[in-house]
Structure formats: C-alpha cells, structure tokens
Design an enzyme around this catalytic site. Structure first.
Site, PDB file in Angstrom:
ATOM      1  N   SER A 128       0.836  -1.202   0.000  1.00 31.25           N
ATOM      2  CA  SER A 128       0.000   0.000   0.000  1.00 31.25           C
ATOM      3  C   SER A 128       0.868   1.248   0.000  1.00 31.25           C
ATOM      4  O   SER A 128       1.976   1.255   0.568  1.00 31.25           O
ATOM      5  CB  SER A 128      -0.901  -0.004   1.239  1.00 31.25           C
ATOM      6  OG  SER A 128      -1.514   1.252   1.427  1.00 31.25           O
ATOM      7  N   TYR A 153      -2.380  -0.417  10.085  1.00 33.20           N
ATOM      8  CA  TYR A 153      -2.569  -0.986   8.746  1.00 33.20           C
ATOM      9  C   TYR A 153      -1.298  -0.806   7.928  1.00 33.20           C
ATOM     10  O   TYR A 153      -0.797  -1.756   7.313  1.00 33.20           O
ATOM     11  CB  TYR A 153      -3.747  -0.311   8.054  1.00 33.20           C
ATOM     12  CG  TYR A 153      -3.837  -0.643   6.582  1.00 33.20           C
ATOM     13  CD1 TYR A 153      -4.227  -1.910   6.161  1.00 33.20           C
ATOM     14  CD2 TYR A 153      -3.529   0.309   5.614  1.00 33.20           C
ATOM     15  CE1 TYR A 153      -4.307  -2.219   4.806  1.00 33.20           C
ATOM     16  CE2 TYR A 153      -3.602   0.003   4.262  1.00 33.20           C
ATOM     17  CZ  TYR A 153      -3.989  -1.262   3.868  1.00 33.20           C
ATOM     18  OH  TYR A 153      -4.055  -1.570   2.532  1.00 33.20           O
TER      19      TYR A 153
END
Length: 352
Positions: A128, A153
């Site tokens: 990501s 995350y």
C-alpha cells in the site's frame, strides 16, 4: 498458467479474476466473505464475474486457517499466487487492531508457508502507498525509506514486504510487492471515499472533509491496476548479483524480490475530486470541514517509473474519465441491486 487469487470477492480481486480468466489462465479464487462491509457486495461481484466468463472455482477459506490454505495449495498446485486478501482500512485499525495482526501478519505467513512447501513461480502481493507514512518527499519512490508508518494498517503492509523478502531470500520464492495508490472504480469498497462521498451527495447528507479538505491523493483507476498485475504475472523478479550492500536499493535485492508503485502519478486535491463527483452526479455537496484524523497521510503521489520500465505500462486513465465510469456503475448498482443468495461455505469448498 494456474493462478490462485486471494481476496477474489474483493474490489481488486474480482476485477483481477475477470481479467485473468479472459486472458485464458486457469484461475482459482479464495475469500472468507467476512462482514467488514456488507458481504452481499462481495457475492454480487462474484456473480458479475460469472455472468461474463462463467463459473470458476472459489474457496470459502479464512487466511488464518493454515491447514485449509495448505490443503488448497495441495489441490490446486498454483504456478502463481496473487495475494490481495487482507484486513483493509486505516481508520478501522484504530478500533480493531487484532484483526490486522491476525489477517495481515498471520494470514500472510500462512500464504508464505504454503508457497514454501508447494513451490510457486511467482508470488505477487498487495502492499500500500500508506507505507510511506510520514515521508513528505513526493513523488513517492520505491527507493525511499518507509520507516515511519502512521497507522497499524500501514505497519502491517510494511511488515509484509519484509516477510516476503525473508522468504524470498531463504527459500528462493520470487516475490513482487505492489504499493497501490488510492484505487477506485466500479465495484469499489463502500468504506472508501468514492462510494461514501457519492452516497452523501446523492442523499443530500453532510460530506465531511478532514484536514479541512487540504488532502491530495494520487487516484488510480481499477483497470490500470489490473493491467499492471496482468503484465507482471509472467515477469517474476530475479536476483541482482551485483546488488550494492553498502548502498542498498530498498526496492530490489540479492534475492528474487522487488517492489513497485502503482499510481496515476497525478495527485488531485480533495476539493477538486469532490467537484468532479458533483459534476458527474449532477448534484452539489453539503460540505463540513474537519481537522486531520489520526493515521491519515497528507498527500500521496506515485513515482511509477520502475513499473513502466518493467512492463512497458503505467497508469493512464484520468480521474475525470474514471469517476464518470464509477458514477455510471454507482447509480445503476444502488438503484438496481443484484439479488443473489450467498453460497454456503461447504458448497463452495465442494466446487473446487
């Protein structure tokens, strides 16, 4: 090729399965159909794929179930694994951190172990843009350090890159990590801004813009993501024998491991993004400006030059065009939702 796609009922996963099947690959999907958001949308994505290309095997398995994953690898013997399943969402990680440890760390370990014991030609996995964290130098380059994640995350995605490298080094597994930049398009996740914003605008609800709307994001249309993945499938990384240990490149290695950014390379201000949504929806937003939220990155912009050199492709669909396609789907889907009875887990296992 024989390809396993995890997260096959997810946003990127469903689009990826469709493209790979159209390309003539033998594809098996895996998904746990969890309730992080309405599972009906996941079933509808699967139905959408099947409506276009027919049936395909889809296992209802959770990433944390190591024995079931190992059994699936024994049964399917994939040449390539495209690992897209994960616990997503930056803000949800503030509420339920253990879900990220279980899925993104423990689940990824189970995938790596199965790739180790049932050798594959290529493991492609989702990272990501959030790994860049506090880094403020743009455009973000895979040669930049990513030592200051701003959310759990992001930390799990950074950990995935390190875990993949260790398995690549120890067991020779060719691993490619993909840092996605704000993916959007038809069949997107309802926790992401396109659907949230479109619903707020169409229902005349207040649209909350954090950081007083001063964010900028490098939006990437789903078709550009899928095109990049499709081109990388048969391009596993190779070790670089003369890799410089004294001045190491963070995106390559002595092991068969590498990283790529996949982004549009044209960051757009949040207010401009909202204005484009207003244009395509034909409505005006009621906007409330709020302070920066914990875990949010201020601005993102991808340097995708390494991807272009490796594949001859880089994302090209402009936001105005992509949002137009998204809005067409959004208005149709939420006005005429597909109704499909969810398949039982056992029947999905038998379909393999």
């Amino acid at each position: 090729m024989n390809i396993l796609v995890t997260g096959a009922a997810g946003f990127i996963g469903a689009h990826c399965v469709l493209r790979l099947l159209r390309d003539g690959h033998d594809v098996c999907g895996l998904d746990n159909f969890n309730d992080y958001y309405d599972p009906q949308l996941k079933h509808d994505r699967v139905a959408w794929v099947k409506d276009q290309v027919g049936e395909f095997p889809l296992a209802h398995i959770d990433l944390t179930d190591a024995s079931a994953i190992d059994e699936l690898f024994q049964l399917r013997r994939p040449d390539v694994v495209i690992h897209l399943a994960a616990q997503a969402g930056v803000r949800y990680s503030l509420e339920n951190p253990r879900a990220y440890v279980d899925s993104n760390l423990g689940g990824f370990l189970n995938i790596l172990e199965s790739c180790r014991h049932h050798p594959v030609k290529h493991l492609i996995y989702a990272s990501s843009s959030s790994v860049y964290g506090a880094n403020q130098r743009t455009p973000y380059s895979v040669q930049d350090g990513v030592d200051h994640p701003l959310s759990l995350y992001a930390a799990t995605k950074k950990a995935n890159e390190s875990m993949a490298h260790s398995y690549s080094h120890l067991f020779g597994i060719p691993c490619t990590g993909l840092r996605f930049f704000t993916v959007y398009g038809p069949w997107g996740r309802p926790d992401m801004s396109p659907i949230q914003f479109a619903k707020a605008i169409t229902e005349n609800q207040v649209l909350r813009l954090f950081n007083h709307g001063e964010h900028a994001r490098d939006f990437t249309y789903i078709d550009d993501i899928v095109e990049s993945i499709a081109r990388l499938v048969e391009r596993p990384p190779r070790p670089i024998p003369d890799w410089n240990r004294e001045q190491p490149d963070p995106a390559t290695s002595l092991a068969p491991w590498c990283l790529y950014n996949i982004g549009g390379q044209h960051p757009v201000a949040l207010r401009t993004y909202v204005a484009l949504l207003e244009k395509h929806l034909g409505r005006t937003a009621r906007i409330e400006l709020l302070p920066l939220q914990p875990g949010d990155v201020l601005n993102t912009c991808a340097d995708a030059s390494d991807l272009a050199r490796a594949t001859g492709f880089q994302p090209r669909i402009e936001l105005d065009d992509g949002l137009g396609r998204f809005v067409d789907w959004f208005l149709d889907y939420y006005a005429h939702p597909i109704v499909h009875a969810p398949l039982a887990a056992e029947s999905q296992r038998r379909s393999l």
